[in-house]
Scaffold this active site. Structure first.
Site, PDB file in Angstrom:
ATOM      1  N   HIS A   1       0.819  -1.211   0.000  1.00 54.41           N
ATOM      2  CA  HIS A   1       0.000   0.000   0.000  1.00 54.41           C
ATOM      3  C   HIS A   1       0.852   1.259   0.000  1.00 54.41           C
ATOM      4  CE1 HIS A   1      -3.720  -2.317   1.166  1.00 54.41           C
ATOM      5  NE2 HIS A   1      -3.909  -1.767  -0.001  1.00 54.41           N
TER       6      HIS A   1
ATOM      7  N   ARG B   1     -16.517   3.156 -21.521  1.00 51.70           N
ATOM      8  CA  ARG B   1     -16.356   1.713 -21.677  1.00 51.70           C
ATOM      9  C   ARG B   1     -17.602   1.006 -21.156  1.00 51.70           C
ATOM     10  NH1 ARG B   1     -11.453  -1.307 -18.841  1.00 51.70           N
ATOM     11  NH2 ARG B   1     -12.585  -0.833 -16.918  1.00 51.70           N
TER      12      ARG B   1
ATOM     13  N   GLU C   1      -6.944  -6.098 -25.057  1.00 46.73           N
ATOM     14  CA  GLU C   1      -6.402  -6.488 -23.747  1.00 46.73           C
ATOM     15  C   GLU C   1      -5.959  -7.942 -23.749  1.00 46.73           C
ATOM     16  OE1 GLU C   1      -8.554  -4.254 -20.447  1.00 46.73           O
ATOM     17  OE2 GLU C   1     -10.198  -5.144 -21.563  1.00 46.73           O
TER      18      GLU C   1
ATOM     19  N   ASN D   1      -2.852  -3.012 -18.807  1.00 46.55           N
ATOM     20  CA  ASN D   1      -2.842  -3.762 -17.543  1.00 46.55           C
ATOM     21  C   ASN D   1      -3.230  -5.211 -17.810  1.00 46.55           C
ATOM     22  OD1 ASN D   1      -2.558  -1.175 -16.543  1.00 46.55           O
ATOM     23  ND2 ASN D   1      -4.703  -0.971 -15.977  1.00 46.55           N
ATOM     24  N   ASP D   2      -4.349  -5.391 -18.489  1.00 47.47           N
ATOM     25  CA  ASP D   2      -4.759  -6.763 -18.788  1.00 47.47           C
ATOM     26  C   ASP D   2      -3.884  -7.381 -19.867  1.00 47.47           C
ATOM     27  OD1 ASP D   2      -6.850  -7.571 -17.039  1.00 47.47           O
ATOM     28  OD2 ASP D   2      -8.115  -6.046 -17.947  1.00 47.47           O
TER      29      ASP D   2
ATOM     30  N   ARG E   1      -2.746 -10.080 -12.294  1.00 42.17           N
ATOM     31  CA  ARG E   1      -2.388  -8.724 -11.915  1.00 42.17           C
ATOM     32  C   ARG E   1      -2.664  -8.405 -10.443  1.00 42.17           C
ATOM     33  NH1 ARG E   1      -6.798  -5.135 -15.315  1.00 42.17           N
ATOM     34  NH2 ARG E   1      -6.386  -3.471 -13.838  1.00 42.17           N
TER      35      ARG E   1
ATOM     36  N   CYS F   1      -4.850   3.040 -22.742  1.00 43.67           N
ATOM     37  CA  CYS F   1      -5.521   3.508 -21.519  1.00 43.67           C
ATOM     38  C   CYS F   1      -5.121   2.702 -20.288  1.00 43.67           C
ATOM     39  CB  CYS F   1      -7.034   3.506 -21.697  1.00 43.67           C
ATOM     40  SG  CYS F   1      -7.711   1.870 -21.991  1.00 43.67           S
TER      41      CYS F   1
HETATM   42  C1  PEP Z   1      -6.420  -2.295 -18.707  1.00 43.95           C
HETATM   43  O1  PEP Z   1      -6.646  -3.494 -18.556  1.00 43.95           O
HETATM   44  O2  PEP Z   1      -5.303  -1.831 -19.019  1.00 43.95           O
HETATM   45  C2  PEP Z   1      -7.508  -1.320 -18.523  1.00 43.95           C
HETATM   46  C3  PEP Z   1      -7.330  -0.051 -18.830  1.00 43.95           C
HETATM   47  O3  PEP Z   1      -8.657  -1.760 -17.968  1.00 43.95           O
HETATM   48  P1  PEP Z   1      -8.801  -2.089 -16.395  1.00 43.95           P
HETATM   49  O4  PEP Z   1      -7.528  -1.661 -15.709  1.00 43.95           O
HETATM   50  O5  PEP Z   1      -9.999  -1.368 -15.938  1.00 43.95           O
HETATM   51  O6  PEP Z   1      -8.960  -3.567 -16.438  1.00 43.95           O
HETATM   52 MG    MG Z   2      -8.689  -4.149 -18.461  1.00 46.57          MG
END
Ligand code: PEP
Ligand code: MG
Length: 561
Positions: free
Chosen positions: A184, A322, A411, A434-435, A445, A482
């Site tokens: 954290h 989204r 993703e 991220n995904d 993740r 994003c």
């Molecule tokens: C991602 O996966 O990068 C994304 C922007 O969506 P989230 O983080 O909401 O899964």
């Molecule tokens: Mg995502």
């Protein structure tokens, strides 16, 4: 003392004098209680409740991610199983102080033995325990020192309550000996833009008053720097301050190539902040965050009001909404009702929406109506798309229901690899790094134990981004980013070099990314992308680009401009 190394959070740099966190309270004595168990239980219950209330109050004051972290800590102080354990120990003759200390320690040991993410929560428990014991003893809770001069805070690990309330006018940087990138401390430091290096072995050997240079980009802490090291750091700081003075305006590379900088949002409360920080629109509005507590699917009217507020804040600007991304770490009870063994690989994102098409139809209808009401430039995109067929399904449905611009998120590696065919059937792509990183590296993740794999600098992830970039350029369609990767200033330049046409991030990151983009030309961005792609690992990729981007090497020559 040699240079210490840990994990840097963000890209900040700071020079200053060390001040260490005071030592924790001594362990409460194990002497038998001098009063009745009932009296001890009343004391313990009172202090647990008072501590929970105090932590919650701090959370309310701090807001943001800190609020959620502190709320979780308050729950720890109210945990009925822990309280039962405390009472049991009191019945065995312990004082309230000792019983609290032992019960929290037992729970902490359990978490540590679980390792990973749970292990990193152990510090939170220690902090709650210390606060309860301090309350019982009527002494001040241990916390961050508050001198009236700037300093660099050194601690074993900070409790969320402390990180959340750090006075940023005096704390120049943070160094911890423990804690990983998912602790954290790291999460909150990132959110508050605190210069931080966590997990720096040997940090506790630093003494008050010692001068250090903390460089989050490299994760290095230079102890007792030489005059030359100090001067170099001061020059870098001055350069960065000057770069930050780049006026809030549209994102662009040094050669004028526009790179629109957009905001990632999950609530309508932060619209003003995004506008103030110069967001040129919204690149990702996470609608599922609006309905995490809802048991029933939201109505069209309810949704329309929320999307209307969003569009009204960005008149004439692109706003990408989204569709509900439910599942895995963000279950919505009205969309995900079946337990799954591997929810990240299950019926999430568009798959869950498709299985509940009336909910998707309602959402698209609400978006189209709110857009019409505000004459907005509303774009809509589907999460977790893995096939061309899903792309066609979503795009067709969105248009049928009146949304003018419809696209998909990339993703899943399968979607990145077929980006040319996907883009043939939709208006735009937005890469969720991220995904995409999670699925490319097969690393959950949410799991601290595999956090080192979750690095979007990995050349495999970048190669996939490059595929999408190429497909976008060939089709003449926009490719946004994003995921969190867009908020890492130097990586943002690499992503543009790979073909990203816009970047979307949390508003706090906009200024740094804007300043970094302005330092490099498109030609340089492409060179950095090549360097990163030819590396063997995320670490190598990052170091190669950092090296190429150091000022004496990257000042563009006349022919490069
Ligand atoms: C991602 O996966 O990068 C994304 C922007 O969506 P989230 O983080 O909401 O899964
Ligand atoms: Mg995502």
């Amino acid at each position: 003392m040699p240079t210490l190394t840990g994990v840097g959070i963000g890209r900040g740099l700071a020079i200053g004098e060390v001040l260490r966190m005071p030592d924790p309270l001594p362990e409460p004595s194990d002497a038998a209680s001098q009063t009745t168990p009932d009296a001890e239980k009343v004391r313990a219950a009172g202090s647990l409740a008072a501590t929970a209330a105090d932590i919650r109050l701090r959370g309310g004051r701090a807001g943001g991610a800190a609020k959620d972290v502190l709320e979780a800590q308050a729950f720890m102080a109210e945990d009925p199983t822990l309280k039962d354990d405390v009472d049991k120990r009191i019945d065995a003759g312990k004082t309230a102080e000792r019983a609290v200390f032992e019960a929290f320690a037992a729970f902490r040991d359990l978490l540590v033995s679980m390792g990973g993410y749970m292990g990193e929560r152990a510090t939170d428990l220690n902090d709650v325990s210390q606060r309860v014991v301090a309350h019982l003893q009527g002494v001040a809770a241990p916390g961050v020192p508050t001198p009236d001069h700037p300093f660099i805070l050194v601690a074993r690990d900070l409790a969320p309550a402390d990180t959340a309330l750090l006075d940023l006018s005096t704390v120049l940087a943070l160094i911890t000996s423990d804690g990983g990138p998912t602790s954290h401390t790291a999460i909150l430091a990132r959110e508050k833009s605190i210069v931080a290096v966590v997990g720096a072995v040997g940090a506790l050997e630093l003494s008050d008053g010692q001068t250090v240079i903390v460089d989050a980009t490299t994760g290095a802490v230079t102890v007792d720097p030489s005059d030359a090291e100090r001067a170099a750091a001061e020059t870098t700081l001055a350069d960065r301050a000057a770069a930050k003075d780049v006026p809030v305006g549209p994102g662009a590379l040094a050669d004028g190539t526009p790179v629109p900088l957009l905001a990632n949002l999950g609530t309508v409360d932060k619209l003003d902040e995004a506008v103030e920080k110069g967001a040129e629109g919204v690149g990702l509005f996470r609608t599922e965050f609006l309905f995490l507590d809802s048991e029933k699917a939201p109505t069209v009217a309810d949704q329309q009001a929320k999307y209307s507020a969003l569009f009204a804040a960005f008149p004439g600007k692109k706003v990408v909404v989204r569709a509900l991304d439910a599942g895995a770490d963000k279950p919505l009870s009205f969309l995900n009702d079946e337990p799954e063994e591997n929810p990240a690989l299950g019926l999430r994102g568009l798959r869950a929406l498709r299985a509940n098409e009336p909910i998707l139809r309602d959402q698209l209808t609400a978006i189209a109506s709110a857009a019409a009401e505000n004459e907005a430039d509303a774009w809509v995109m589907a999460p977790m798309v893995s096939t061309v067929e899903e792309t066609r399904y979503f795009t067709r449905l969105a248009k049928e229901l009146g949304v003018k611009t419809a696209g998909v998120m990339i993703e899943v590696p399968a979607a990145a690899l077929l980006a040319d065919r996907i883009l043939a059937d939709t208006d735009f792509a937005s890469i969720g790094t991220n995904d995409l990183t999670q699925y490319t590296l097969a690393a959950d993740r949410l799991l601290g134990s595999v956090a080192s794999f979750q690095d979007p600098w990995h050349p495999a992830v970048l190669r996939l981004v490059g595929e999408v970039g190429k497909a976008g350029a060939a089709a003449g369609k926009p490719v946004g980013i994003c995921g969190e990767a867009a908020a890492d200033p130097l990586l943002a330049v690499v992503l543009v070099g790979l073909g990203a046409t816009s970047l979307s991030m949390s508003p706090a990151a906009l200024a740094d990314v804007r300043a970094e983009l302005a330092r490099f030309t498109l030609k340089q961005a492409k060179q950095f992308a090549e360097l990163a792609l030819s590396a063997n690992s995320a670490v190598e990729a990052r170091l190669a680009v950092i090296d190429a981007a150091t000022p004496n090497k990257t000042t563009p020559t006349e022919s490069e401009k």
